[in-house]
Write an enzyme that holds these catalytic residues in place. Structure first.
Site, PDB file in Angstrom:
ATOM      1  N   LYS A  22       0.445  -1.543  -0.197  1.00  0.00           N
ATOM      2  CA  LYS A  22      -0.425  -0.040   0.281  1.00  0.00           C
ATOM      3  C   LYS A  22       0.801   1.531   0.146  1.00  0.00           C
ATOM      4  O   LYS A  22       0.517   2.089  -0.355  1.00  0.00           O
ATOM      5  CB  LYS A  22      -0.922  -0.196   1.091  1.00  0.00           C
ATOM      6  CG  LYS A  22      -1.520   1.855   1.624  1.00  0.00           C
ATOM      7  CD  LYS A  22      -2.257   1.395   2.684  1.00  0.00           C
ATOM      8  CE  LYS A  22      -2.482   2.662   3.034  1.00  0.00           C
ATOM      9  NZ  LYS A  22      -2.178   3.542   3.627  1.00  0.00           N
ATOM     10  N   ASN A  23       1.619   0.934   0.648  1.00  0.00           N
ATOM     11  CA  ASN A  23       2.937   2.494   0.786  1.00  0.00           C
ATOM     12  C   ASN A  23       3.385   2.925  -0.235  1.00  0.00           C
ATOM     13  O   ASN A  23       3.941   4.247  -0.344  1.00  0.00           O
ATOM     14  CB  ASN A  23       3.507   2.769   1.923  1.00  0.00           C
ATOM     15  CG  ASN A  23       2.887   3.000   3.887  1.00  0.00           C
ATOM     16  OD1 ASN A  23       1.682   3.006   3.874  1.00  0.00           O
ATOM     17  ND2 ASN A  23       3.124   2.216   4.621  1.00  0.00           N
ATOM     18  N   ARG A  97      -4.938  10.249   2.986  1.00  0.00           N
ATOM     19  CA  ARG A  97      -3.600  10.935   3.807  1.00  0.00           C
ATOM     20  C   ARG A  97      -3.418  10.102   2.798  1.00  0.00           C
ATOM     21  O   ARG A  97      -2.070  10.894   2.228  1.00  0.00           O
ATOM     22  CB  ARG A  97      -2.641   9.686   5.085  1.00  0.00           C
ATOM     23  CG  ARG A  97      -2.066   9.489   5.144  1.00  0.00           C
ATOM     24  CD  ARG A  97      -1.380  10.612   6.020  1.00  0.00           C
ATOM     25  NE  ARG A  97       0.139  11.001   6.648  1.00  0.00           N
ATOM     26  CZ  ARG A  97      -0.112  11.932   7.120  1.00  0.00           C
ATOM     27  NH1 ARG A  97      -0.458  13.437   7.794  1.00  0.00           N
ATOM     28  NH2 ARG A  97       1.459  12.834   7.458  1.00  0.00           N
ATOM     29  N   ASP A 121      -5.713   7.738   9.444  1.00  0.00           N
ATOM     30  CA  ASP A 121      -6.633   7.246  10.669  1.00  0.00           C
ATOM     31  C   ASP A 121      -6.604   7.980  11.330  1.00  0.00           C
ATOM     32  O   ASP A 121      -5.395   8.814  11.478  1.00  0.00           O
ATOM     33  CB  ASP A 121      -4.902   5.850  10.896  1.00  0.00           C
ATOM     34  CG  ASP A 121      -5.108   5.041  10.219  1.00  0.00           C
ATOM     35  OD1 ASP A 121      -6.536   4.148   9.601  1.00  0.00           O
ATOM     36  OD2 ASP A 121      -3.899   4.447   9.757  1.00  0.00           O
ATOM     37  N   ASP A 317       3.402   0.505  12.113  1.00  0.00           N
ATOM     38  CA  ASP A 317       2.436   0.082  11.258  1.00  0.00           C
ATOM     39  C   ASP A 317       1.739  -1.666  11.315  1.00  0.00           C
ATOM     40  O   ASP A 317       1.095  -1.917  11.553  1.00  0.00           O
ATOM     41  CB  ASP A 317       2.535  -0.444  10.069  1.00  0.00           C
ATOM     42  CG  ASP A 317       2.314   1.257   8.942  1.00  0.00           C
ATOM     43  OD1 ASP A 317       1.832   1.849   9.963  1.00  0.00           O
ATOM     44  OD2 ASP A 317       2.189   1.715   7.844  1.00  0.00           O
ATOM     45  N   MET A 339       5.054   6.169  18.105  1.00  0.00           N
ATOM     46  CA  MET A 339       5.224   7.778  17.105  1.00  0.00           C
ATOM     47  C   MET A 339       3.520   8.484  16.900  1.00  0.00           C
ATOM     48  O   MET A 339       3.804   9.252  16.869  1.00  0.00           O
ATOM     49  CB  MET A 339       5.453   6.772  15.371  1.00  0.00           C
ATOM     50  CG  MET A 339       5.418   7.954  14.285  1.00  0.00           C
ATOM     51  SD  MET A 339       5.406   7.298  12.868  1.00  0.00           S
ATOM     52  CE  MET A 339       7.512   6.844  13.431  1.00  0.00           C
TER      53      MET A 339
END
Length: 433
Positions: A22-23, A97, A121, A317, A339
């Site tokens: 995804k990223n 995002r 998110d 993640d 984070m």
């Protein structure tokens, strides 16, 4: 709103294959805006965040052709600059995002871009300081538009390469700056750059498109800008977060599972992090095999700490997945999410299921493992974000009884057809609209 209904207690078996990352997809799809030539991208995951980004590109008048189940051809040769300056464009960006990644390419190519406050998110404040600072150093002038609740970036004489030391190794910040620097005049040096495989893949694609990039895989990058960027043919890596999610699922349900084609050499510390948690896994070529077994922890009885860190450290993640997996370990584990300050707040759902978890503060939780002596109880849950959603799904797969998870659009944002893929591996899960 859709929901999952899960009957827990069924063991998974056989093979399962991760989707495209995804990223990485969000980065390389945004990079097509840098060129007027065709760019073909393969292994694109069919997930909500990627669909929304592709729809945003279509609205910008990018030609999008689906040439295979997971392959697309993009051509941004006639961008609609009026739309890109419109309130509708800013509003659509605010809900996604990944839209932050179109800012660098648009600024470099058109000389201006709006930068909406990011959506995505609800896991705490997600800073854009690194993006703004880096693009400013390249020569962008920045003002805040109160009416649109967005930053407006513009260049007068184009972007100029420079040296910059990033305040944090932001993945999307680094990617945005790299893309902007690709069309800047001169050389840009980025120190404390993020060096995740996603960023490496973006750099390799840009190199194929004619941009000279030195230091790929390190935290010191040098990008020599060019006035012409060509097309490319690029394949996205398997999603390392989904690989880790499947490892956690297999361990918590005591299943024998083979995860196929994981691009093992790009997983970094992830396999060893699960081993530290007490999970046995084997590399078999480019596959990972997890035998059915009980989860252990350190043999000396100490409490291990699982913490996130910039790459090559453990990606944040996966902390939600590792937390839920630890609920059935032998011993205790400290999960330290550095984070984001709201990402652990879903643990109250796991506590309702019988998990023994002490939330120390917004960033730390101690998990006391149940050692498979007492299964989790079924529960009705609500997914607050992608990673909490998959953690709840993993918990429900191992729980005794029938669980439901609503707001699963959050899970759909990051996991492609997870219900049908898990059903084919032996899970009892159905989707209800």
């Amino acid at each position: 709103m859709s929901k999952y209904i899960i009957e827990g207690g069924h063991r998974l078996n056989g093979n399962i294959k991760p989707q495209g990352a995804k990223n990485e997809a969000l980065q390389v799809i945004s990079a097509v805006l840098l060129t007027s030539e065709p760019v073909t991208i393969h292994n694109v995951p069919n997930i909500l965040d990627v669909k929304n980004l592709i729809d945003l590109l279509r609205a910008m008048n990018v030609k999008v052709e689906k040439i295979g189940e997971h392959s697309y051809r993009f051509q941004a040769d006639d961008l609609d600059e009026d739309y890109i300056s419109s309130a509708d464009f800013v509003a659509r960006c605010a809900g996604l995002r990944g839209s932050v990644l179109v800012v660098g390419p648009l600024l470099a190519r058109l000389g201006q871009s709006y930068f909406a406050k990011p959506g995505g998110d609800k896991i705490g404040r997600r800073k854009v300081d690194t993006h703004i600072s880096g693009l400013s150093k390249l020569g962008a002038m920045i003002a805040y538009n109160e009416e649109r609740q967005a930053y407006y970036l513009v260049t007068v004489n184009g972007l100029k390469g420079c040296y910059m030391l990033l305040d944090e190794a932001s993945v999307t910040g680094t990617a945005n700056i790299i893309m902007a620097a690709s069309l800047a005049e001169g050389t840009t040096t980025i120190y404390n750059a993020a060096c995740e495989p996603y960023v490496q893949q973006l750099c390799r694609m840009l190199s194929q498109m004619g941009v000279k990039i030195e230091g790929i895989g390190s935290n010191l990058l040098r990008i020599t800008g060019t006035d012409h960027i060509g097309g490319a043919d690029h394949t996205i890596l398997p999603d390392m977060i989904e690989v880790g999610s499947f490892i956690g699922m297999a361990a918590l349900t005591q299943s024998e599972l083979t995860i196929k084609d994981v691009s093992y050499d790009n997983l970094g510390i992830i396999p060893d992090s699960f081993r530290r948690l007490g999970i046995r896994l084997e590399r078999r070529g480019d596959d990972i095999f997890i035998p059915a077994h009980e989860i252990e922890t350190n043999l000396d009885g100490s409490i291990p700490t699982i913490a996130d860190a910039p790459w090559p450290g453990l990606t944040p993640d996966l902390l939600s997945v590792m937390l839920v997996t630890a609920t059935q370990c032998r011993g205790s584990v400290l999960i330290h999410q550095k984070m984001f300050e709201s990402r652990l707040f879903f643990v109250d759902r796991l506590i309702d299921m019988g998990a023994q978890i002490m939330l120390c503060d917004p960033h730390r939780a101690v998990v006391i493992g149940l050692d498979h002596k007492m299964p989790l109880r079924a529960n009705n849950m609500h997914s607050p974000d992608i990673r909490a959603g998959i953690a709840m799904l993993i918990a429900a797969l191992s729980a005794k009884g029938m669980s439901t998870i609503d707001n699963i659009d959050q899970i759909d944002r990051g996991y492609e057809a997870i219900d049908t893929r898990l059903s084919s591996a032996g899970a009892c899960i159905s989707r209800r609209e």
